[in-house]
Motif scaffolding. Structure first.
Motif, PDB file in Angstrom:
ATOM      1  N   LEU A 154      -6.592   1.462  -1.189  1.00 36.88           N
ATOM      2  CA  LEU A 154      -5.573   2.323  -1.794  1.00 36.88           C
ATOM      3  C   LEU A 154      -6.046   2.874  -3.131  1.00 36.88           C
ATOM      4  CD1 LEU A 154      -2.680   3.420  -1.557  1.00 36.88           C
ATOM      5  CD2 LEU A 154      -1.903   1.359  -2.771  1.00 36.88           C
ATOM      6  N   SER A 155      -6.700   2.009  -3.926  1.00 38.37           N
ATOM      7  CA  SER A 155      -7.219   2.468  -5.223  1.00 38.37           C
ATOM      8  C   SER A 155      -8.260   3.559  -5.038  1.00 38.37           C
ATOM      9  CB  SER A 155      -7.823   1.274  -5.974  1.00 38.37           C
ATOM     10  OG  SER A 155      -8.466   1.722  -7.170  1.00 38.37           O
ATOM     11  N   LEU A 199       3.128   5.410  -0.122  1.00 37.76           N
ATOM     12  CA  LEU A 199       2.868   4.386  -1.130  1.00 37.76           C
ATOM     13  C   LEU A 199       3.747   3.155  -0.907  1.00 37.76           C
ATOM     14  CD1 LEU A 199       1.402   3.556  -3.709  1.00 37.76           C
ATOM     15  CD2 LEU A 199       3.161   4.756  -5.026  1.00 37.76           C
ATOM     16  N   TYR A 200       5.044   3.376  -0.633  1.00 41.73           N
ATOM     17  CA  TYR A 200       5.961   2.251  -0.432  1.00 41.73           C
ATOM     18  C   TYR A 200       5.565   1.430   0.793  1.00 41.73           C
ATOM     19  CZ  TYR A 200       9.041   4.556  -3.818  1.00 41.73           C
ATOM     20  OH  TYR A 200       9.567   5.128  -4.938  1.00 41.73           O
ATOM     21  N   ILE A 249       0.613  11.819  -2.396  1.00 34.42           N
ATOM     22  CA  ILE A 249       1.164  10.735  -3.211  1.00 34.42           C
ATOM     23  C   ILE A 249       2.668  10.596  -2.923  1.00 34.42           C
ATOM     24  CG2 ILE A 249       1.148   9.737  -5.553  1.00 34.42           C
ATOM     25  CD1 ILE A 249      -0.852  11.762  -6.365  1.00 34.42           C
ATOM     26  N   PHE A 276      -6.552   6.982  -3.963  1.00 39.13           N
ATOM     27  CA  PHE A 276      -5.921   7.763  -5.020  1.00 39.13           C
ATOM     28  C   PHE A 276      -6.937   8.250  -6.054  1.00 39.13           C
ATOM     29  CE2 PHE A 276      -1.945   5.693  -3.585  1.00 39.13           C
ATOM     30  CZ  PHE A 276      -1.221   6.859  -3.361  1.00 39.13           C
ATOM     31  N   THR A 297       2.644   1.206   2.129  1.00 41.13           N
ATOM     32  CA  THR A 297       1.409   0.464   1.891  1.00 41.13           C
ATOM     33  C   THR A 297       1.661  -0.754   1.008  1.00 41.13           C
ATOM     34  OG1 THR A 297       0.165   2.538   2.062  1.00 41.13           O
ATOM     35  CG2 THR A 297      -0.950   0.649   1.073  1.00 41.13           C
ATOM     36  N   LEU A 298       2.476  -0.581  -0.024  1.00 46.37           N
ATOM     37  CA  LEU A 298       2.799  -1.716  -0.900  1.00 46.37           C
ATOM     38  C   LEU A 298       3.576  -2.793  -0.135  1.00 46.37           C
ATOM     39  CD1 LEU A 298       3.782   0.177  -4.192  1.00 46.37           C
ATOM     40  CD2 LEU A 298       1.658  -1.061  -3.707  1.00 46.37           C
TER      41      LEU A 298
END
Length: 474
Positions: A305-306, A279-280, A274, A309, A282-283
């Protein structure tokens, strides 16, 4: 053994004393029997033999006048001397005053009889004197032999009376011995009872204390320690118990430490998964897709992504199914392919029969991530990551292959040392810290499955890297 000897020694001493005393009674009794028997022989025959022998000498039937034959068959002097010697010997053996008096009187009569026999023998040798000799036979010889016989009988009577006294003494001694034996047995019973209780208490109390210590130890108290002042088997048992407690305490501490390390490794690995950069990035990719009007792709990445995680968290569980682990790897590779679609391709091939077995979560994804960032990205042109899983007897074997840049011998050796724990990640330079996530995976696999399970790494520079993971079927 001390208690046993304390019981046995008094019995041995008393038994020896009793045997010694009984042997003394036996000697006295045997002497009395012999004396009475020998004296009784004279009581039965001495008077008759002497009277008859003197009568035969007087009437001339004994050839006493013939010097060559008079002593061949009959010798009254020899008979008297034999009796005198015998009763003198008996007198030397006796200790009773009354019996000695009887024997003194008897010996005096034998001396007088010897003199009277001499008188008759002198007359016989002179010849004649028949009437005188017959009168001397009646008045002297037969009277003296009668008195001698009476004294012999009195001696036998006194000895028999002394034998009765001896018998009573033996009976009394036997009763006393039985009383003493009874008293000794009573004392021994009391002594054995007291000492057995002491001995039992001495044995059971340390064992009871050790049992109490064991119960505390079984309850989780590793501070217990048993000590005893005795220098016997209990001392050895106490030392063994204390040593066992210390060893188990060390083992439990090691287990707790390993569990803590495993939890820390999982937390570090989870934090790694994480991490903000992944994360950044991917966003950012989702934003670019949205701005570019590729809403369907953005929705697909958000779903991937959901799912990624959701499986990473798994509601706090440490194990998931192989099916979920496969899905987790697929989600990760799909997300990364949207970012690196020009250089990344992948294949996933798992046998259907292994999908419902369990595996430690986050086992394969860190290895796949390592293959992407340190293998494919460092290679000119595109690359492919192949992930496969199959059964191997009672085990499951996973293989992660990439055709990336690979590693030289030095880099491969450093990675292997890092995975095995011989090298910590801080010892690697920043551009070679490719094994941190893999080292965490290896540590967790060894903690959960044992040292016989884990991963192996093979690599050839310019050709790629292969990582093999082996776990048991659970």
């Amino acid at each position: 053994m001390l208690y046993i000897w304390i019981c046995i020694i008094p019995l041995i001493l008393f038994f020896g004393f009793a045997v010694f005393k009984l042997f003394g009674y036996y000697k006295d009794y045997d002497l009395l029997v012999k004396n009475i028997t020998s004296a009784n022989k004279y009581n039965m025959s001495f008077k008759d033999n002497m009277d008859e022998m003197m009568y035969r000498i007087i009437i001339g039937n004994a050839n006493w006048t013939n010097p060559e034959e008079k002593l061949l068959n009959e010798d009254p002097k020899a008979l008297i001397n034999e009796a005198r010697e015998h009763f003198t010997e008996l007198k030397g053996k006796t200790v009773e005053d009354s019996v000695r008096s009887d024997l003194d009187a008897l010996l005096k009569l034998l001396g007088i009889l010897d003199e009277r026999v001499d008188d008759i023998l002198v007359n016989v040798e002179e010849g004649g004197h028949y009437d005188e000799n017959m009168e001397m036979l009646d008045m002297n010889i037969r009277t003296l032999t009668s008195l001698i016989q009476e004294d012999i009988q009195k001696y036998i009577y006194d000895e028999a009376e002394y034998m009765e006294i001896l018998r009573r003494d033996v009976g009394k001694s036997l009763r006393n011995s039985m009383t003493v034996i009874g008293a000794i047995l009573a004392v021994m019973i009391v002594f054995i009872f007291i000492t057995s209780r002491r001995l039992s208490k001495r044995i059971t109390e340390p064992i009871t204390e050790l049992c109490d210590m064991t119960e505390k130890f079984a309850g989780g108290d590793f501070t217990v320690s048993y000590h005893t002042n005795s220098n016997d088997e209990m001392q050895t048992l106490a030392e063994s118990f204390n040593s066992m407690v210390q060893e188990i305490k060390l083992l439990v501490d090691d287990i707790h430490r390993e569990q803590k390390n495993a939890r820390d490794a999982e937390m570090r690995l989870l934090q790694e998964q994480i991490n903000p950069h992944f994360l950044y990035n991917t966003l950012d990719a989702i934003v670019w897709m949205t701005e570019a009007g590729e809403k369907q792709k953005a929705i697909q990445v958000i779903q991937e992504l959901s799912s990624f995680f959701r499986i990473s968290l798994s509601k706090g569980q440490s194990e998931i199914t192989v099916r979920n682990e496969k899905e987790h790897v697929k989600n990760y590779l799909e997300i990364q392919r949207y970012r690196y679609q020009d250089i990344l391709d992948y294949e996933i091939d798992f046998d259907e029969e292994i999908l419902d077995y369990h595996i430690q979560k986050l086992t394969l994804q860190p290895i796949v991530e390592n293959a992407l960032y340190h293998g494919i990205k460092n290679k000119r042109g595109g690359g492919c990551i192949k992930v496969s899983g199959k059964q191997d007897g009672e085990d499951i074997v996973f293989t992660i292959e990439d055709n990336g840049i690979g590693m030289n011998e030095e880099g491969l050796e450093k990675l292997r040392k890092l995975i095995s724990g011989e090298l910590v990640s801080e010892e690697l330079v920043s551009d070679e810290q490719r094994g941190f996530g893999m080292a965490n995976v290896e540590q967790r696999l060894e903690v959960h499955y044992g040292s016989e399970y884990g991963m192996t790494v093979d690599s050839t520079y310019g050709e790629g890297t292969t990582v093999t993971v082996r776990i048991p079927k659970t």
